[in-house]
Write a protein that holds these residues in place. Structure first.
Motif, mmCIF file in Angstrom:
data_model
loop_
_atom_site.group_PDB
_atom_site.id
_atom_site.type_symbol
_atom_site.label_atom_id
_atom_site.label_comp_id
_atom_site.label_asym_id
_atom_site.label_seq_id
_atom_site.Cartn_x
_atom_site.Cartn_y
_atom_site.Cartn_z
ATOM 1 N N ARG A 1 0.835 -1.210 0.000
ATOM 2 C CA ARG A 1 0.000 0.000 0.000
ATOM 3 C C ARG A 1 0.864 1.252 0.000
ATOM 4 O O ARG A 1 0.586 2.220 -0.732
ATOM 5 N N LEU A 2 1.924 1.248 0.809
ATOM 6 C CA LEU A 2 2.818 2.407 0.860
ATOM 7 C C LEU A 2 3.499 2.638 -0.487
ATOM 8 O O LEU A 2 3.698 3.783 -0.910
ATOM 9 N N GLU A 3 3.843 1.557 -1.154
ATOM 10 C CA GLU A 3 4.484 1.702 -2.461
ATOM 11 C C GLU A 3 3.495 2.217 -3.507
ATOM 12 O O GLU A 3 3.824 3.103 -4.304
ATOM 13 N N ASP A 4 2.273 1.685 -3.493
ATOM 14 C CA ASP A 4 1.268 2.089 -4.476
ATOM 15 C C ASP A 4 0.784 3.519 -4.256
ATOM 16 O O ASP A 4 0.633 4.285 -5.215
ATOM 17 N N ASP A 5 0.532 3.874 -3.003
ATOM 18 C CA ASP A 5 -0.096 5.169 -2.705
ATOM 19 C C ASP A 5 0.898 6.294 -2.427
ATOM 20 O O ASP A 5 0.564 7.473 -2.608
ATOM 21 N N PHE A 6 2.100 5.956 -1.970
ATOM 22 C CA PHE A 6 3.060 6.989 -1.563
ATOM 23 C C PHE A 6 4.430 6.845 -2.227
ATOM 24 O O PHE A 6 5.346 7.605 -1.917
ATOM 25 N N GLN A 7 4.553 5.857 -3.143
ATOM 26 C CA GLN A 7 5.811 5.641 -3.866
ATOM 27 C C GLN A 7 6.995 5.436 -2.907
ATOM 28 O O GLN A 7 8.102 5.932 -3.137
ATOM 29 N N VAL A 8 6.724 4.723 -1.811
ATOM 30 C CA VAL A 8 7.783 4.354 -0.867
ATOM 31 C C VAL A 8 8.237 2.937 -1.207
ATOM 32 O O VAL A 8 7.506 1.973 -0.981
ATOM 33 N N GLY A 9 9.432 2.837 -1.783
ATOM 34 C CA GLY A 9 9.929 1.545 -2.229
ATOM 35 C C GLY A 9 10.624 0.761 -1.122
ATOM 36 O O GLY A 9 10.690 1.191 0.030
ATOM 37 N N LEU A 10 11.168 -0.379 -1.500
ATOM 38 C CA LEU A 10 11.835 -1.272 -0.552
ATOM 39 C C LEU A 10 13.189 -1.665 -1.116
ATOM 40 O O LEU A 10 13.289 -2.130 -2.252
ATOM 41 N N THR A 11 14.254 -1.453 -0.322
ATOM 42 C CA THR A 11 15.609 -1.806 -0.731
ATOM 43 C C THR A 11 16.204 -2.764 0.296
ATOM 44 O O THR A 11 16.088 -2.529 1.495
ATOM 45 N N ASP A 12 16.796 -3.851 -0.177
ATOM 46 C CA ASP A 12 17.309 -4.881 0.718
ATOM 47 C C ASP A 12 18.763 -4.671 1.136
ATOM 48 O O ASP A 12 19.268 -5.390 1.986
ATOM 49 N N SER A 13 19.449 -3.694 0.549
ATOM 50 C CA SER A 13 20.848 -3.444 0.895
ATOM 51 C C SER A 13 21.068 -1.952 1.127
ATOM 52 O O SER A 13 20.662 -1.122 0.306
ATOM 53 N N HIS A 14 21.760 -1.635 2.216
ATOM 54 C CA HIS A 14 22.048 -0.223 2.502
ATOM 55 C C HIS A 14 23.085 0.345 1.533
ATOM 56 O O HIS A 14 23.196 1.564 1.375
ATOM 57 N N LYS A 15 23.810 -0.532 0.842
ATOM 58 C CA LYS A 15 24.856 -0.089 -0.078
ATOM 59 C C LYS A 15 24.285 0.500 -1.364
ATOM 60 O O LYS A 15 25.017 1.143 -2.140
ATOM 61 N N VAL A 16 22.993 0.278 -1.606
ATOM 62 C CA VAL A 16 22.352 0.805 -2.823
ATOM 63 C C VAL A 16 22.192 2.326 -2.754
ATOM 64 O O VAL A 16 22.233 3.017 -3.773
ATOM 65 N N PHE A 17 22.046 2.854 -1.539
ATOM 66 C CA PHE A 17 21.796 4.285 -1.376
ATOM 67 C C PHE A 17 23.050 5.099 -1.673
ATOM 68 O O PHE A 17 24.147 4.762 -1.240
ATOM 69 N N LYS A 18 22.843 6.213 -2.400
ATOM 70 C CA LYS A 18 23.937 7.101 -2.751
ATOM 71 C C LYS A 18 23.733 8.466 -2.106
ATOM 72 O O LYS A 18 22.653 8.751 -1.575
ATOM 73 N N ALA A 19 24.758 9.295 -2.152
ATOM 74 C CA ALA A 19 24.682 10.631 -1.573
ATOM 75 C C ALA A 19 23.459 11.376 -2.099
ATOM 76 O O ALA A 19 23.204 11.403 -3.307
ATOM 77 N N GLY A 20 22.682 11.941 -1.164
ATOM 78 C CA GLY A 20 21.483 12.680 -1.539
ATOM 79 C C GLY A 20 20.216 11.854 -1.561
ATOM 80 O O GLY A 20 19.110 12.409 -1.542
ATOM 81 N N ASP A 21 20.354 10.518 -1.604
ATOM 82 C CA ASP A 21 19.171 9.654 -1.547
ATOM 83 C C ASP A 21 18.528 9.742 -0.166
ATOM 84 O O ASP A 21 19.195 10.043 0.822
ATOM 85 N N LYS A 22 17.232 9.459 -0.133
ATOM 86 C CA LYS A 22 16.522 9.425 1.148
ATOM 87 C C LYS A 22 16.291 7.968 1.552
ATOM 88 O O LYS A 22 15.665 7.201 0.824
ATOM 89 N N ALA A 23 16.809 7.579 2.716
ATOM 90 C CA ALA A 23 16.686 6.202 3.205
ATOM 91 C C ALA A 23 15.905 6.194 4.515
ATOM 92 O O ALA A 23 16.313 6.820 5.491
ATOM 93 N N ILE A 24 14.779 5.491 4.535
ATOM 94 C CA ILE A 24 13.981 5.358 5.751
ATOM 95 C C ILE A 24 14.426 4.100 6.494
ATOM 96 O O ILE A 24 14.418 3.000 5.943
ATOM 97 N N VAL A 25 14.878 4.281 7.729
ATOM 98 C CA VAL A 25 15.291 3.143 8.554
ATOM 99 C C VAL A 25 14.050 2.444 9.092
ATOM 100 O O VAL A 25 13.160 3.078 9.653
ATOM 101 N N ARG A 26 13.971 1.152 8.922
ATOM 102 C CA ARG A 26 12.791 0.366 9.294
ATOM 103 C C ARG A 26 12.514 0.418 10.795
ATOM 104 O O ARG A 26 13.395 0.731 11.610
ATOM 105 N N THR A 27 11.298 0.045 11.167
ATOM 106 C CA THR A 27 10.861 0.072 12.556
ATOM 107 C C THR A 27 11.765 -0.752 13.462
ATOM 108 O O THR A 27 12.003 -0.382 14.615
#
Length: 276
Positions: A43-69
């Protein structure tokens, strides 16, 4: 047939907080599942475009990373910040606390013992904060052949059963000079477990709704099954088998801390549409 909800069930404070954070940060990604409920993540992905990434190494400078609960490992968090990733921390405060305890007690020279599931992301995170390492156990039997320091700090996974935690504490206390037991099981876990205990004692059939990989839902189901033989762990209304309700008078329903109200209501509506 009557349907009765447990007195306490569903979304806890930490999950509500994390969902709100995700909804407020559109077009971003979480590192690991934000919560253990695949339907709500979709639902979060469909309605708010909040994706899911399985590796922290994918994120680059300037990206927004939400730390899971459930939090992440200390070194991963530091790496994200060092790489100038915009970290939005949705770690539940009830999880942040055992992280702090693990670090402080380890630095103070205590053997840190964590009662929980070593493969669970929450425990991976908590363990990483113990500067001098930590021992993770699921029962006192795992402590019998291990020699620890005379000073021990005991921490529990936030969603474990209180009785099981006390069994580990009661094993350690008479065997070591100093044992500091920290009550890190969250209030929502206490309340939901007590509620499912009370309801399962009088229900003819019990449904516990939540993700199959949700630790707290598994604990609720275990309690329910101990008191009501006809207990079933389901993720949503698609898992229902209407033969479960034959000749039953009271159907009790509980739900894990990551189960949204809309899934619970779908289950109730589906039962009511099929059962008199």
């Amino acid at each position: 047939m009557q349907i009765q909800l447990a007195e306490n069930y569903g979304f806890c404070f930490g999950v509500k907080r994390a969902i709100k954070i995700a909804e407020d940060n559109k077009n971003s990604s979480t590192y690991g599942p934000l919560i253990h409920n695949s339907k709500e993540i979709a639902r979060l992905e469909d309605d708010f475009q909040v994706g899911l990434t399985d590796s922290h190494k994918v994120f680059k400078a300037g990206d927004k990373a939400i730390v899971r609960t459930h939090g992440i490992q200390k070194q991963e968090l530091e790496e994200l910040k060092n790489n100038n990733v915009n970290v939005v921390d949705a770690t539940c405060p009830y999880v942040t606390k055992p992280q702090e305890i693990a670090q402080n007690m380890s630095e103070a020279g205590y053997s840190v013992v964590i009662f929980g599931d070593e493969a669970h992301p929450e425990i991976k995170g908590v363990k990483s904060y113990a500067t001098n390492g930590a021992l993770v156990v699921t029962s006192s039997k795992e402590l019998q052949d291990i020699k620890l320091k005379e000073k021990i700090a005991l921490i529990a996974q936030t969603t474990r059963k209180v009785e099981d935690y006390m069994e580990v504490a009661n094993y350690l206390i008479p065997r070591y000079k100093e044992v500091r037991v920290f009550n890190t099981i969250c209030n929502a876990t206490f309340e939901n477990q007590e509620a499912v205990l009370n309801l399962s004692k009088k229900a003819d059939v019990m449904l516990v709704i939540g993700g199959k990989n949700s630790s707290n839902t598994k604990q609720l189901f275990s309690i329910s099954k101990d008191n009501c033989a006809d207990s079933y762990h389901i993720e949503d209304e698609k898992d229902l088998d209407f033969s479960w309700f034959k000749n039953k008078k009271l159907c009790g329903i509980s739900a894990g801390a990551s189960t949204p109200d809309w899934i619970i209501q779908n289950v109730i509506d589906t039962i009511e549409s099929k059962i008199d």
